[in-house]
Design a protein around this motif. Structure first.
Motif, PDB file in Angstrom:
ATOM      1  N   ARG A 292      -0.067  -6.751  -4.605  1.00  0.00           N
ATOM      2  CA  ARG A 292      -0.527  -7.797  -3.680  1.00  0.00           C
ATOM      3  C   ARG A 292      -0.460  -9.308  -4.684  1.00  0.00           C
ATOM      4  O   ARG A 292      -0.789  -9.346  -5.622  1.00  0.00           O
TER       5      ARG A 292
ATOM      6  N   GLN B 242      -2.686   3.246  -6.068  1.00  0.00           N
ATOM      7  CA  GLN B 242      -3.395   3.910  -4.638  1.00  0.00           C
ATOM      8  C   GLN B 242      -2.954   5.348  -4.596  1.00  0.00           C
ATOM      9  O   GLN B 242      -1.947   5.952  -4.947  1.00  0.00           O
TER      10      GLN B 242
ATOM     11  N   GLY C 173     -10.650   4.358   2.379  1.00  0.00           N
ATOM     12  CA  GLY C 173     -10.549   4.006   3.778  1.00  0.00           C
ATOM     13  C   GLY C 173      -9.861   5.193   4.180  1.00  0.00           C
ATOM     14  O   GLY C 173      -9.160   6.026   3.752  1.00  0.00           O
ATOM     15  N   CYS C 174     -10.087   5.606   5.551  1.00  0.00           N
ATOM     16  CA  CYS C 174      -9.462   6.922   6.177  1.00  0.00           C
ATOM     17  C   CYS C 174      -9.470   6.929   7.690  1.00  0.00           C
ATOM     18  O   CYS C 174      -9.955   5.809   8.209  1.00  0.00           O
TER      19      CYS C 174
ATOM     20  N   THR D  28      -4.607   3.913  12.046  1.00  0.00           N
ATOM     21  CA  THR D  28      -5.446   4.893  12.183  1.00  0.00           C
ATOM     22  C   THR D  28      -6.720   4.652  13.422  1.00  0.00           C
ATOM     23  O   THR D  28      -7.028   3.460  13.475  1.00  0.00           O
TER      24      THR D  28
ATOM     25  N   SER E 207       0.795   3.752   2.132  1.00  0.00           N
ATOM     26  CA  SER E 207       0.709   4.233   3.334  1.00  0.00           C
ATOM     27  C   SER E 207       2.142   4.169   3.986  1.00  0.00           C
ATOM     28  O   SER E 207       2.607   5.183   4.790  1.00  0.00           O
TER      29      SER E 207
ATOM     30  N   GLN F 139       3.842   7.575   3.990  1.00  0.00           N
ATOM     31  CA  GLN F 139       3.446   8.430   5.155  1.00  0.00           C
ATOM     32  C   GLN F 139       4.766   8.315   6.043  1.00  0.00           C
ATOM     33  O   GLN F 139       5.014   9.243   6.564  1.00  0.00           O
TER      34      GLN F 139
ATOM     35  N   ALA G 200      -5.679  10.636   7.676  1.00  0.00           N
ATOM     36  CA  ALA G 200      -5.087  10.096   6.520  1.00  0.00           C
ATOM     37  C   ALA G 200      -6.142   9.636   5.684  1.00  0.00           C
ATOM     38  O   ALA G 200      -7.156   8.960   6.330  1.00  0.00           O
ATOM     39  N   PHE G 201      -5.880   9.149   4.437  1.00  0.00           N
ATOM     40  CA  PHE G 201      -6.887   8.413   3.719  1.00  0.00           C
ATOM     41  C   PHE G 201      -6.107   7.666   2.507  1.00  0.00           C
ATOM     42  O   PHE G 201      -5.038   8.190   2.147  1.00  0.00           O
ATOM     43  N   GLY G 202      -6.791   6.580   1.879  1.00  0.00           N
ATOM     44  CA  GLY G 202      -6.287   5.762   0.998  1.00  0.00           C
ATOM     45  C   GLY G 202      -7.184   5.339   0.156  1.00  0.00           C
ATOM     46  O   GLY G 202      -8.384   4.843   0.648  1.00  0.00           O
TER      47      GLY G 202
ATOM     48  N   GLU H  13      -2.786   8.073  -1.683  1.00  0.00           N
ATOM     49  CA  GLU H  13      -2.640   8.464  -0.252  1.00  0.00           C
ATOM     50  C   GLU H  13      -2.546   9.844   0.296  1.00  0.00           C
ATOM     51  O   GLU H  13      -1.764  10.577  -0.488  1.00  0.00           O
TER      52      GLU H  13
ATOM     53  N   HIS I 189       0.767  -1.319  -0.193  1.00  0.00           N
ATOM     54  CA  HIS I 189       0.166  -0.012  -0.275  1.00  0.00           C
ATOM     55  C   HIS I 189       0.901   1.238  -0.091  1.00  0.00           C
ATOM     56  O   HIS I 189       2.096   1.328   0.343  1.00  0.00           O
TER      57      HIS I 189
HETATM   58  N1  DAH Z   1      -3.517   1.233   3.282  1.00  0.00           N
HETATM   59  C1  DAH Z   1      -4.779   0.995   3.193  1.00  0.00           C
HETATM   60  C2  DAH Z   1      -5.063  -0.269   2.252  1.00  0.00           C
HETATM   61  O1  DAH Z   1      -4.214  -0.490   1.457  1.00  0.00           O
HETATM   62  C3  DAH Z   1      -5.708   2.061   2.802  1.00  0.00           C
HETATM   63  C4  DAH Z   1      -5.906   3.271   3.960  1.00  0.00           C
HETATM   64  C5  DAH Z   1      -6.676   3.170   4.801  1.00  0.00           C
HETATM   65  C6  DAH Z   1      -5.075   4.097   3.852  1.00  0.00           C
HETATM   66  C7  DAH Z   1      -7.042   4.033   5.770  1.00  0.00           C
HETATM   67  C8  DAH Z   1      -5.195   5.521   4.657  1.00  0.00           C
HETATM   68  C9  DAH Z   1      -5.985   5.112   5.866  1.00  0.00           C
HETATM   69  O2  DAH Z   1      -4.100   6.254   4.922  1.00  0.00           O
HETATM   70  O3  DAH Z   1      -6.086   6.210   6.679  1.00  0.00           O
HETATM   71  O4  DAH Z   1      -5.864  -0.997   2.489  1.00  0.00           O
END
Ligand code: DAH
Length: 329
Positions: free
Chosen positions: A195, A209, A270-271, A251, A171, A174, A293-295, A211, A169
């Motif tokens: 993956r 993705q 997701g976040c 998170t 993330s 970050q 954060a969100f992805g 981010e 991912h």
């Molecule tokens: N990294 C997560 C995934 O690959 C997605 C994600 C969810 C990123 C919540 C975020 C977050 O920054 O806050 O499934």
């Protein structure tokens, strides 16, 4: 066999003008043809005369053959020179093959749109490496050893112990960014993740993705909501959306966001608020700073926006598919 006759043949040979490839062929057949070539016949006749004469005439006929071959070689090298110099080997009147003008891939269009949206609200765009270590991809993000995403079936490991892998991912960006910079910052990153999944209409072993994360004093869940609202309405117009409580190790609290589209709720991202433990892992004081954060998956989002049924089509490289997408980005 007599001297005079041979002299005459020699003169004939020398006077023969070879201008074209056809001339060359006529010349070759006339003098060196396998059955009736003049020189070939002379060689055949040689066998019927006395050894002494054969010695003398053999030499003369061999010279003659050499001269014929030489003439052929001279023609060939001149022809090459001409074609090299003037490029006459091809027909310049034949229409050229047309060059297809490509178009921007739908995933790039969406990526550029998202970057544009976030730059407008003060985010910085960064890239991160696709090859990661365990710490950046898992440990620092509070993903414990027993978490399923660490297991072999999900992750492509390049080597074990120490673990080097293809990031699962974005993330991990970050962690890389937070380690090097002090808050406040607002950052967006988009890139490939990997993956070990079976390829189907809905999943692939590689996808993209986006981010985003924002850290400052007093960043709250309402900042997160406002940012997500801005993203979704910019992409989809006024749609119904909902924040559904969820779980991510990095998170707390966490949420998943669904939008209501074609009579159904579709999960798009997701976040959450960045877990204080994650901030501690990168030496950011969680008493002073907080962040969200969100992805989100770009392929999935593009499926909804462009009404595509199968994600495999993105990577078929079919120009007819790609040409359907026009963009200012
Ligand atoms: N990294 C997560 C995934 O690959 C997605 C994600 C969810 C990123 C919540 C975020 C977050 O920054 O806050 O499934």
């Amino acid at each position: 066999m007599d001297q005079k006759k041979i002299e005459k043949i020699k003169k004939d040979l020398q006077c023969f003008h070879i201008k074209t490839s056809n001339d060359l062929e006529t010349f070759r057949i006339k003098f060196l043809g396998k059955k009736k070539g003049i020189i070939t016949i002379l060689f055949k006749k040689l066998k019927k005369i006395s050894i002494q004469k054969r010695k003398i005439y053999g030499k003369i006929i061999n010279e003659l053959k050499k001269e014929a071959k030489n003439k052929i070689n001279i023609f060939h090298s001149k022809k090459n020179e001409i074609s090299n110099e003037k490029g006459l080997q091809f027909d310049p009147t034949i229409p050229g093959t047309s060059i297809e003008i490509g178009s921007i891939h739908p995933l790039s269009i969406l990526k550029n749109r998202i970057i544009d949206l976030f730059i407008k609200i003060g985010f910085t765009y960064v890239d991160g490496p696709e090859i990661e270590d365990d710490w950046h991809n898992f440990t620092a993000l509070n993903i414990p050893i027993f978490h399923p995403s660490r297991e072999m079936q999900d992750t492509f490991f390049l080597c074990k112990n120490p673990d080097v892998l293809l990031r699962t991912h974005t993330s991990s960006v970050q962690i890389r960014y937070m380690k090097k910079h002090s808050p406040p910052f607002r950052v967006l990153s988009i890139g490939k993740v990997y993956r070990n999944e079976t390829i189907s209409s809905r999943s692939n072993f590689m996808f993209h993705q986006a981010e985003g994360f924002y850290i400052d004093k007093k960043v709250s869940f309402s900042d997160l909501k406002q940012t997500i609202h801005y993203l979704i309405t910019s992409l989809f117009g006024e749609v119904k959306m909902r924040f559904r409580p969820s779980y991510f190790p990095f998170t707390e609290p966490s949420a998943e966001i669904d939008i209501y589209c074609n009579n159904e709720w579709l999960e798009i991202m997701g976040c959450g608020m960045i877990d204080p433990q994650v901030l501690k892992n990168v030496n950011i004081d969680s008493e002073i700073y907080s962040g969200f954060a969100f992805g989100l998956g770009i392929e999935r989002l593009a499926l909804i926006i462009y009404k595509i049924k199968d994600i495999r089509i993105y990577f078929d490289n079919d120009i007819r598919f790609l040409k359907q997408f026009k963009s200012e980005f």
